[in-house]
Design a protein around this motif. Sequence first.
Motif, PDB file in Angstrom:
ATOM      1  N   UNK A  12       0.831  -1.203   0.000  1.00  0.00           N
ATOM      2  CA  UNK A  12       0.000   0.000   0.000  1.00  0.00           C
ATOM      3  C   UNK A  12       0.873   1.264   0.000  1.00  0.00           C
ATOM      4  N   UNK A  13       1.956   1.243   0.797  1.00  0.00           N
ATOM      5  CA  UNK A  13       2.855   2.407   0.798  1.00  0.00           C
ATOM      6  C   UNK A  13       3.433   2.588  -0.605  1.00  0.00           C
ATOM      7  N   UNK A  14       3.895   1.462  -1.157  1.00  0.00           N
ATOM      8  CA  UNK A  14       4.510   1.486  -2.478  1.00  0.00           C
ATOM      9  C   UNK A  14       3.522   2.019  -3.514  1.00  0.00           C
ATOM     10  N   UNK A  15       2.280   1.535  -3.438  1.00  0.00           N
ATOM     11  CA  UNK A  15       1.267   1.929  -4.429  1.00  0.00           C
ATOM     12  C   UNK A  15       0.884   3.391  -4.267  1.00  0.00           C
ATOM     13  N   UNK A 222      -0.930  -9.921  -1.669  1.00  0.00           N
ATOM     14  CA  UNK A 222      -1.090  -9.140  -2.894  1.00  0.00           C
ATOM     15  C   UNK A 222      -2.578  -8.971  -3.221  1.00  0.00           C
ATOM     16  N   UNK A 223      -3.351 -10.038  -3.018  1.00  0.00           N
ATOM     17  CA  UNK A 223      -4.792  -9.930  -3.280  1.00  0.00           C
ATOM     18  C   UNK A 223      -5.416  -8.895  -2.349  1.00  0.00           C
ATOM     19  N   UNK A 224      -5.032  -8.955  -1.071  1.00  0.00           N
ATOM     20  CA  UNK A 224      -5.605  -8.007  -0.113  1.00  0.00           C
ATOM     21  C   UNK A 224      -5.261  -6.572  -0.508  1.00  0.00           C
ATOM     22  N   UNK A 225      -3.999  -6.352  -0.857  1.00  0.00           N
ATOM     23  CA  UNK A 225      -3.577  -4.995  -1.212  1.00  0.00           C
ATOM     24  C   UNK A 225      -4.345  -4.481  -2.435  1.00  0.00           C
ATOM     25  N   UNK A 226      -4.412  -5.301  -3.486  1.00  0.00           N
ATOM     26  CA  UNK A 226      -5.096  -4.865  -4.704  1.00  0.00           C
ATOM     27  C   UNK A 226      -6.592  -4.699  -4.431  1.00  0.00           C
ATOM     28  N   UNK A 227      -7.170  -5.636  -3.646  1.00  0.00           N
ATOM     29  CA  UNK A 227      -8.594  -5.548  -3.318  1.00  0.00           C
ATOM     30  C   UNK A 227      -8.908  -4.277  -2.536  1.00  0.00           C
ATOM     31  N   UNK A 228      -8.035  -3.934  -1.591  1.00  0.00           N
ATOM     32  CA  UNK A 228      -8.249  -2.709  -0.815  1.00  0.00           C
ATOM     33  C   UNK A 228      -8.221  -1.484  -1.726  1.00  0.00           C
ATOM     34  N   UNK A 229      -7.281  -1.478  -2.640  1.00  0.00           N
ATOM     35  CA  UNK A 229      -7.178  -0.360  -3.573  1.00  0.00           C
ATOM     36  C   UNK A 229      -8.443  -0.253  -4.430  1.00  0.00           C
ATOM     37  N   UNK A 230      -8.940  -1.410  -4.854  1.00  0.00           N
ATOM     38  CA  UNK A 230     -10.143  -1.432  -5.678  1.00  0.00           C
ATOM     39  C   UNK A 230     -11.329  -0.884  -4.891  1.00  0.00           C
ATOM     40  N   UNK A 231     -11.435  -1.302  -3.621  1.00  0.00           N
ATOM     41  CA  UNK A 231     -12.554  -0.830  -2.794  1.00  0.00           C
ATOM     42  C   UNK A 231     -12.437   0.667  -2.522  1.00  0.00           C
ATOM     43  N   UNK A 232     -11.198   1.125  -2.376  1.00  0.00           N
ATOM     44  CA  UNK A 232     -10.986   2.561  -2.181  1.00  0.00           C
ATOM     45  C   UNK A 232     -11.548   3.335  -3.374  1.00  0.00           C
ATOM     46  N   UNK A 233     -11.303   2.811  -4.568  1.00  0.00           N
ATOM     47  CA  UNK A 233     -11.854   3.434  -5.774  1.00  0.00           C
ATOM     48  C   UNK A 233     -13.367   3.444  -5.733  1.00  0.00           C
ATOM     49  N   UNK A 234     -13.955   2.356  -5.231  1.00  0.00           N
ATOM     50  CA  UNK A 234     -15.415   2.262  -5.163  1.00  0.00           C
ATOM     51  C   UNK A 234     -15.968   3.289  -4.181  1.00  0.00           C
ATOM     52  N   UNK A 235     -15.337   3.395  -3.006  1.00  0.00           N
ATOM     53  CA  UNK A 235     -15.790   4.373  -2.003  1.00  0.00           C
ATOM     54  C   UNK A 235     -15.736   5.775  -2.598  1.00  0.00           C
ATOM     55  N   UNK A 236     -14.645   6.035  -3.288  1.00  0.00           N
ATOM     56  CA  UNK A 236     -14.452   7.362  -3.866  1.00  0.00           C
ATOM     57  C   UNK A 236     -15.531   7.675  -4.901  1.00  0.00           C
TER      58      UNK A 236
END
Lengths: 379, 244
Positions: A12-15, A222-236
């Motif tokens: 997440x930091x890296x992304x 990796x799945x958790x990190x990408x999934x969290x990022x995807x959900x962040x996009x959804x919230x936004x």
Amino acid sequence: MNKIIAMVRKELIDAARDKRSVMAGLYYAIGTPLIMCGLFMVLIGQLTSPDDLKISITNPDKAPDLVRFLSNKGITQGEAGAKDLKAIELIISPDYAKQMNQGKGAEITIVADNSEEKLQNSIRRLEKQLQAYSAEMGSLRLIARGIDPRVVQPLKVNVHDQATTDSKGGMILGIAIFTMIYSVFISGMNLAIDTSAGERERNSLALLLSHPLTTRQLVLSKIIAVGLFALLGLVLILLVSKVAYTFVPWQELGFSVSITSEFMALMLLVGIPVALMAACLQLFVSFMAKTFKEAQSYLTMVLFVPLALSMAASYNIAPDVLQWLPVSGQQQALMDFIKGKDMNMLQLLVSTLGTLAIAVILALGMEKSLKSEKVIFGL
Amino acid sequence: MIKVSHLSKRIGEVQALNDLSFVAENGQITGLLGPNGAGKTTCLRTIFGLLKPDTGTAEIEGIDVAIDPIGAKQQLGLFPDPFGLYERLTPREYIRYFAELSGLSASDAKEATSKVIAKLRLEDISDRRCKGFSQGQRMKTALAQAIVHSPSNIILDEPTRGLDVMSTRLLRDILIDLKNQGHCVLFSSHVMQEVAALCDQVIVMAQGRVVAIGSPEQLCAQTGKASLEDAFIQLIGTDEGIAA
């Protein structure tokens, strides 16, 4: 477990520091609702205030009352050569006034090319108004002769529109929901590529696998990190939509469209398994690809599948079986919810379980493939 | 201690490892010396379980990598070729991340990271992102990553490539320091000077096979040559792929 947390945190930091990953999510989540709003505004504007219809009227002086009636309905004599003048000519017979006075059929002629697609609406509109005028004159004549005009109207057709205001907006919201579901796929995509194909391209994948951790831990984090990022996009996108959609003048269509808190909660809940599947799908494809660029082009193709499923559900062009499939099933349920209908819980459950099953299969496939030398070193 | 027995590995048409056996003892620096393409990197990757040998075993502290990869890797630190830095992380974050992956708790990892940063004199760059680092700075970061969790065995793949004199000296000092603390240090190289200067034991490899094993002096005596370089060429029978 500690290792998974450490890996997720690092990803997440890296992304978050990777402009490309962040921007991809942001552009979509903020841009799409705004574009949709703009589209809806233009659409509503066109639907509710039809432009004046300019036609050529010959001998308007012979029927001043008819011309006045038409101009009240927005159909007027256009100036010759003007751009908005439609190729429709209304010829009023020189004997019009005389025939009208004598109670005969007063002659008028519409001259237009009926085969021209673009003119169809305008011709129909003119005809409809002429019919209305004709009916009005007929009623007046009957009344003048002491006859109730209802005698010549044996049918009285009443139309009860059963569509609730929200269900009318369902179609439009179908598209809006589709853009939200798709945000889950778009937001995590760059991170998915970066953390798999990119990791190998930067030669850190072999280093990572040289440490005492299982491939399952690696895949999960990796799945958790990408999934969290995807959900962040959804919230936004939900937040931006909630604000942006209030600016669209829905009342002009006679119904309201609002993103309620209940809808947002349901969307997030339904979005979690979809985000997991999106993450697994994107990681799996990217690990299979040899390079970052290759992964990008594969993913663009693969993402067409959920796109097609979601689109098919929102346009109602699909067979019933779609309601049971991943993505389209959830889309259907969300559309039912927004239309105020009861959701088919069984369908939602089946499509959600299907979504999770695909995610698990892809995750296991990834776990297995990361033990292969070919995948680790991109041979 | 790293023990490799009868490793064979075919990659495509190439017999990369061919019945390779050697032991790298604790408290010693062991050099894996061979021309380009001799199978050095393949051998090291096999020790980490990244490649599976067709036959043979690799043991770390008596743990077979194929049977208990996690337990075996717990005893290892890797300085890889290429480094595999994360450009968007700072060395402090990078080192701490791998410390945690090697099994240290969050607080221990933080402490160990601070220690290794001080030891390698990385303070001036430790909180800058790795992007744009010089080769020497990259080497130090990668080395810190390899030793942060004080593994009993440290494996270095071509550690001195592209380094200036200062960095090479620092690397040498660190390796000698590790050896004196009783660690097992195994590194691969094709540079004679550093092997001659550092190694207690040299394993000469060619075409996936061990050609000779011994201290630099023993190898010279065995071949009757005055320098390790001449001894090496004598041993592998060609001067192909050698950097003086």
